[in-house]
Scaffold this active site. Structure first.
Site, PDB file in Angstrom:
ATOM      1  N   HIS A  52      -8.442   1.562 -12.593  1.00  0.00           N
ATOM      2  CA  HIS A  52      -7.153   1.654 -13.292  1.00  0.00           C
ATOM      3  C   HIS A  52      -7.228   1.068 -14.705  1.00  0.00           C
ATOM      4  CE1 HIS A  52      -2.809   0.533 -13.837  1.00  0.00           C
ATOM      5  NE2 HIS A  52      -2.641   1.667 -13.197  1.00  0.00           N
ATOM      6  N   ASN A  93       5.565   5.789  -5.484  1.00  0.00           N
ATOM      7  CA  ASN A  93       4.614   4.891  -4.816  1.00  0.00           C
ATOM      8  C   ASN A  93       5.314   4.003  -3.778  1.00  0.00           C
ATOM      9  OD1 ASN A  93       2.476   5.752  -6.501  1.00  0.00           O
ATOM     10  ND2 ASN A  93       3.148   4.345  -8.097  1.00  0.00           N
ATOM     11  N   SER A 123      -6.108   5.017  -7.358  1.00  0.00           N
ATOM     12  CA  SER A 123      -4.728   5.415  -7.629  1.00  0.00           C
ATOM     13  C   SER A 123      -4.544   6.891  -7.946  1.00  0.00           C
ATOM     14  CB  SER A 123      -4.150   4.569  -8.755  1.00  0.00           C
ATOM     15  OG  SER A 123      -4.925   4.704  -9.930  1.00  0.00           O
ATOM     16  N   HIS A 159      -2.692   0.232  -3.981  1.00  0.00           N
ATOM     17  CA  HIS A 159      -2.228   1.347  -3.154  1.00  0.00           C
ATOM     18  C   HIS A 159      -2.592   1.185  -1.680  1.00  0.00           C
ATOM     19  CE1 HIS A 159      -0.880   3.674  -6.595  1.00  0.00           C
ATOM     20  NE2 HIS A 159      -1.900   3.125  -7.215  1.00  0.00           N
ATOM     21  N   LYS A 205       4.566  -1.186  -5.341  1.00  0.00           N
ATOM     22  CA  LYS A 205       4.270   0.090  -4.693  1.00  0.00           C
ATOM     23  C   LYS A 205       4.753   0.075  -3.243  1.00  0.00           C
ATOM     24  CE  LYS A 205       1.387   1.198  -8.412  1.00  0.00           C
ATOM     25  NZ  LYS A 205       0.183   0.918  -9.163  1.00  0.00           N
ATOM     26  N   GLU A 235     -11.253  -0.819  -6.895  1.00  0.00           N
ATOM     27  CA  GLU A 235      -9.982  -0.632  -6.190  1.00  0.00           C
ATOM     28  C   GLU A 235     -10.334  -0.281  -4.748  1.00  0.00           C
ATOM     29  OE1 GLU A 235      -7.311   2.208  -8.091  1.00  0.00           O
ATOM     30  OE2 GLU A 235      -8.073   1.611 -10.040  1.00  0.00           O
ATOM     31  N   ASP A 254      -8.763  -4.557  -6.168  1.00  0.00           N
ATOM     32  CA  ASP A 254      -7.368  -4.214  -6.478  1.00  0.00           C
ATOM     33  C   ASP A 254      -6.829  -3.367  -5.330  1.00  0.00           C
ATOM     34  OD1 ASP A 254      -5.057  -2.915  -7.406  1.00  0.00           O
ATOM     35  OD2 ASP A 254      -5.740  -2.915  -9.494  1.00  0.00           O
TER      36      ASP A 254
HETATM   37  C1  PLP Z   1      -0.122   0.494 -10.428  1.00  0.00           C
HETATM   38  C2  PLP Z   1      -1.415  -0.187 -10.513  1.00  0.00           C
HETATM   39  C3  PLP Z   1      -1.551  -1.391 -11.196  1.00  0.00           C
HETATM   40  C4  PLP Z   1      -0.438  -1.972 -12.008  1.00  0.00           C
HETATM   41  O1  PLP Z   1       0.545  -2.570 -11.206  1.00  0.00           O
HETATM   42  P1  PLP Z   1       2.021  -2.758 -11.771  1.00  0.00           P
HETATM   43  O2  PLP Z   1       2.600  -3.792 -10.901  1.00  0.00           O
HETATM   44  O3  PLP Z   1       2.678  -1.414 -11.667  1.00  0.00           O
HETATM   45  O4  PLP Z   1       1.881  -3.203 -13.197  1.00  0.00           O
HETATM   46  C5  PLP Z   1      -2.772  -2.031 -11.150  1.00  0.00           C
HETATM   47  N1  PLP Z   1      -3.818  -1.494 -10.494  1.00  0.00           N
HETATM   48  C6  PLP Z   1      -3.723  -0.315  -9.856  1.00  0.00           C
HETATM   49  C7  PLP Z   1      -4.907   0.228  -9.156  1.00  0.00           C
HETATM   50  C8  PLP Z   1      -2.526   0.379  -9.855  1.00  0.00           C
HETATM   51  O5  PLP Z   1      -2.443   1.557  -9.247  1.00  0.00           O
END
Ligand code: PLP
Length: 386
Positions: free
Chosen positions: A133, A47, A180, A208, A239, A176, A205
């Site tokens: 997620h 990522n 993801s 990505h 990421k 999101e 969120d």
């Molecule tokens: C990876 C991810 C998370 C978690 O983030 P980390 O910092 O890796 O704990 C939360 N939401 C989404 C959509 C993700 O892809």
């Protein structure tokens, strides 16, 4: 207590057992696994989209903070672990997201499981996209609020549910911006319109999307110009930002409230200085170097063109995450194994990460990949996917 042996055997038989695969050497988008130390693999699982984890500016910032402040921050933010560096990082994130303030968390998982239960409780409603997620889902469950899941990216369904179920109080809608495991994008402008019409709070969120989309790397929120319509802009530094930790940006009031109420913030040690410094360097870099983003998008477009020219007709989506649906876990693992034989490391994503029957190969394109790497991947995929 579950029967461990029985559970493990069942998972093994169904192709669902997960195991760790230590990497002994990595760099420039390539890795060497301990299980196969003589072979270098191209990493299509990372990522680290903008290749910032190895960028000299992040490494130098981390080094400097490490020598000035030590390896750990020593306490929670509300104790003595609150460094000026954390505030610099939060101000930079707030500016990037076009919000009044921001708050950092230990990780994205901690952010989602801290923020959601701070905002809604037993008598409230949450409207959550079905493909959100696991950290969002867990945050919803932990809150004790009534959870209503709408069909993925289906705003007609969401509207129907809002009409049917929205009672008194302010419900939370959570989505999101780039999904993801599917790599598709949410209709954010329409969501903002809906949340305003129905008087809801909207949380997005951008795990990505931050760094990858938007003129300054501010994500889909920036690209769609809806900063003021999003109440909580959450994301991770782990990421595209090449570091670790997470954030939420919002109004001054929201941030003051969350730092008093989000338990995963209050009861956990502050981010290590070196990590906060690397994240800050990354937030600055994504704004100073739009060329990184452009380069990534050219590589993504090249990959998709190669696949289309080769006759692959399934939807390849709008982002750097490209899923290749296989179906069964075992068959997906077999295909990942074939790719590994050809020098490519790709994760077989299986339930429960994705719904039953939708196991897939998840490719992510990063700035590390050369045209030759991408051409090799497309060719191999065309062979194994028919
Ligand atoms: C990876 C991810 C998370 C978690 O983030 P980390 O910092 O890796 O704990 C939360 N939401 C989404 C959509 C993700 O892809």
């Amino acid at each position: 207590m579950v029967d461990l042996k029985n559970w493990l055997n069942q998972q093994r038989e169904g192709g669902g057992l997960r195991s760790l695969r230590p990497v002994i050497r990595r760099g420039k988008g390539r890795l060497v696994l301990a299980e196969d130390p003589d072979r270098e693999l191209i990493d299509f699982s990372s990522n680290d989209y903008l290749a910032l984890a190895e960028h000299p500016a992040l490494i130098a910032a981390a080094h400097e903070a490490l020598s000035r402040f030590g390896a750990g921050s020593g306490a929670a933010r509300l104790m003595s672990g609150d460094l000026a560096l954390h505030h610099d990082l939060e101000e930079a994130v707030a500016r990037l997201k076009g919000k009044e303030g921001a708050l950092t968390f230990g990780s994205g998982y901690m952010a989602n499981t801290g923020i959601i239960p701070a905002l809604v409780a037993r008598h409230d409603l949450i409207f959550s996209d079905r493909l959100n997620h696991a950290s969002i889902h867990d945050g919803c469950r932990l809150s004790g609020a009534r959870l209503v899941r709408f069909r993925h990216n289906d705003l007609n369904h969401l509207e129907e549910l809002l009409k049917e179920k929205r009672g008194a109080g302010t419900p939370l809608i959570v989505v999101e911006s780039i999904y993801s495991m599917d790599g598709d994008r949410c209709p954010l402008r329409e969501l903002v319109e809906l949340k305003e019409r129905f008087g809801c709070l909207l949380m997005v969120d951008e795990a990505h999307a931050t760094g990858v989309f938007g003129a300054n790397g501010g994500g889909i929120i920036e690209e769609d110009g809806v900063g003021s319509g999003v109440d909580l802009a959450m994301g991770t530094f782990g990421k595209a930002l090449g570091s670790y930790g997470a954030y939420v940006a919002g109004s001054r009031e929201m941030i003051e409230y969350l730092l008093n109420r989000a338990r995963s913030f209050i009861f956990s040690t502050a981010l290590p200085p070196s990590v906060a410094a690397a994240s800050l360097a990354a937030v600055q870099l994504i704004q100073q170097e739009p060329a990184f983003r452009q380069e990534l998008h050219e590589k993504i477009a090249y990959f998709k063109t190669m696949l289309r020219n080769g006759g692959y007709s399934a939807d390849l989506g709008p982002s750097q995450i490209i899923p290749f649906l296989v179906g069964k876990s075992g068959a997906t693992l077999d295909k990942a194994g074939l790719l590994k034989k050809q020098g490519m490391f790709v994760t077989a994503v299986r339930p429960p990460t994705v719904p039953e029957g939708t196991a897939r190969l998840r490719f992510s394109i990063t700035r590390h990949h050369s045209t030759a790497d991408i051409a090799q991947a497309a060719k191999a995929l065309l062979e194994i996917m028919d």
